[in-house]
Design a protein around this motif. Structure first.
Motif, short mmCIF file in Angstrom:
data_model
loop_
_atom_site.label_atom_id
_atom_site.label_comp_id
_atom_site.label_asym_id
_atom_site.label_seq_id
_atom_site.Cartn_x
_atom_site.Cartn_y
_atom_site.Cartn_z
N TRP A 1 -41.86 89.66 -48.08
CA TRP A 1 -41.13 90.92 -47.55
C TRP A 1 -41.24 92.22 -48.67
O TRP A 1 -41.00 93.12 -48.57
CB TRP A 1 -39.62 90.69 -47.51
N ASP A 2 -41.76 91.63 -50.10
CA ASP A 2 -42.03 92.58 -50.98
C ASP A 2 -43.22 93.70 -50.55
O ASP A 2 -43.42 94.62 -51.39
CB ASP A 2 -42.10 91.97 -52.42
N ARG A 3 -44.04 93.17 -49.60
CA ARG A 3 -44.97 94.13 -49.05
C ARG A 3 -44.61 94.91 -47.97
O ARG A 3 -45.76 95.76 -47.51
CB ARG A 3 -46.24 93.08 -48.73
N LEU A 4 -43.55 94.99 -47.67
CA LEU A 4 -43.00 96.05 -46.66
C LEU A 4 -42.56 97.32 -47.23
O LEU A 4 -41.55 97.11 -48.12
CB LEU A 4 -41.83 95.29 -45.70
N ASP A 5 -42.85 98.37 -47.04
CA ASP A 5 -42.36 99.53 -47.39
C ASP A 5 -40.91 100.07 -46.86
O ASP A 5 -40.80 99.68 -45.90
CB ASP A 5 -43.37 100.79 -47.39
N ALA A 6 -40.44 100.84 -47.67
CA ALA A 6 -38.82 101.12 -47.21
C ALA A 6 -39.18 101.97 -45.94
O ALA A 6 -37.98 101.63 -44.91
CB ALA A 6 -38.22 102.13 -48.11
N GLU A 7 -39.99 102.91 -45.53
CA GLU A 7 -40.09 103.82 -44.12
C GLU A 7 -40.26 102.79 -43.08
O GLU A 7 -39.66 102.84 -41.95
CB GLU A 7 -41.11 104.64 -44.47
N THR A 8 -41.12 101.72 -43.12
CA THR A 8 -41.58 100.86 -42.00
C THR A 8 -40.33 100.02 -41.74
O THR A 8 -39.87 99.84 -40.57
CB THR A 8 -42.61 99.98 -42.56
#
Length: 388
Positions: free
Chosen positions: A368-375
């Motif tokens: 989940w560290d590859r998930l950006d805040a906006e998405t």
């Protein structure tokens, strides 16, 4: 009808492993024995040569092949994979009889197909349908021998596709039991694939799955996905139960079209949650295309639940699948249909904490560290979820 058989596949595979080890030991011993016999010359008291070792190795080889056939056949006959003892009644008493029968049945189909080409008529079509209806699914050796004799080109024709173009004569119907009334007339035999899972097309798809899942198809079949009209692999995955690898290859091919054709995949993945989980985890582009093209399909909601529900499959693979689904949903302004939103909202519960961390700019654990805040925020908004 063959014999009733009960086998513990795990134990049987261990027996096969020991047989292979025995063959390797005999292979190492044979040159040593031959050298010792040659050195002893006339003083050798036994039979000339190492004939006994040859016989022993041949016995292990034949026994291992027979046991593999029994395992493959039984695992195809039992629809639910279970641990321990599996039992069923074999269609044929031996692999040899299965192969011989398959070759005879294939020749009957080829003969009926030739008759139809020479003298097209309703009677010729019925003769062809009868030849296909007489086939016996459930035995991988039978299926492999049958398909080898028919060849890929004949299978394409039997499934109703025109090999001269990419025009679909066999559209995969939503109810698996309809016919195409819009396709122009074709001089080739009408497709057999549009008669549902119990019809001739379904029988052919089941036989393909019998051979494909057990690795018994030759290299000539490798080009079926991509080389044949897309209606053919679509029929095979919708009407049969091929391997996850084949299903996902078909998925990539169907979703690479313009526009994508998701309906056959949605139907197939409902019965193959493990294959769908693998596609979602390993193919982010296709995940995005599928959700965009079929987001309003209630059948997609069923398939997603099977692949993404808590404890489905392997934990790591399921998390990677979820990550790609979150990215796909968050990448579009239009939210999925109500049925898909409901399933995702219910099944994502174990990961809401990770999504909240990503949305708030924290550093969640991999992947989940590859998930950006906006998405992350857009996904939660699309599902109308609150997370804390």
């Amino acid at each position: 009808m063959g014999e009733f058989v009960g086998i513990d596949p795990r134990g049987a595979h261990e027996v096969i492993r020991r047989m292979e080890a025995g063959k390797e030991a005999l292979d190492r011993l044979r040159p040593l024995l031959d050298a010792a016999i040659a050195e002893a010359g006339k003083d050798w008291a036994g039979d000339p040569g190492s004939a006994a070792l040859h016989r022993a190795r041949a016995f292990l080889d034949a026994s291992g092949q027979e046991l593999r056939w029994r395992i493959d056949t039984l695992e195809r006959l039992v629809p639910v994979r279970e641990r321990g003892m599996l039992s069923g009644t074999f269609p044929f008493p031996s692999e040899r009889e299965a192969v011989e029968t398959a070759e005879q049945d294939a020749r009957a189909i080829l003969h009926a197909l030739t008759d139809h080409d020479r003298h097209p008529s309703t009677a010729a079509r019925h003769s062809l349908e009868s030849a296909v209806a007489a086939l016996t699914p459930g035995d991988p050796a039978y299926a492999s021998a049958l398909l080898t004799t028919l060849g890929p080109t004949t299978l394409i024709r039997l499934l109703g596709a025109d090999a001269r173009s990419d025009r679909e004569i066999f559209p995969v119907p939503t109810d698996l039991d309809s016919t195409d009334t819009t396709a122009p007339a074709d001089p080739r035999p009408p497709g057999l694939g549009n008669t549902g899972t119990d019809g001739p097309g379904g029988r052919l798809a089941a036989l393909f799955a019998d051979a494909e899942r057990t690795g018994r198809l030759g290299q000539e079949w490798d080009g079926l996905v991509g080389g044949a009209p897309v209606s053919v692999p679509a029929a095979l995955v919708t009407l049969g139960r091929p391997s996850s690898l084949f299903l996902n290859r078909v998925a990539v091919a169907l979703l690479d079209r313009e526009p994508p054709d998701p309906r056959p995949l949605v139907l197939a993945y409902g019965a193959f949650p493990e294959a769908f989980q693998q596609l979602l985890a390993e193919h982010p582009r296709e995940t995005d295309l599928l959700l965009a093209a079929a987001g309003d399909d209630e059948a997609l909601a069923t398939a997603l639940h099977g692949a993404l529900r808590p404890y489905a499959g392997a934990d790591g693979l399921r998390e990677r699948a979820w990550l790609n689904v979150v990215r796909a949903v968050g990448a579009h302004d239009d939210a999925p249909g109500a049925a898909v939103r409901l399933v995702l909202a219910e099944d994502v519960t174990p990961y809401l904490g990770r999504l909240a961390q990503a949305r708030d700019g924290a550093q969640p654990a991999p992947p989940w560290d590859r998930l950006d805040a906006e998405t992350a925020a857009r996904f939660l908004g699309a599902l109308r979820l609150r997370s804390h």
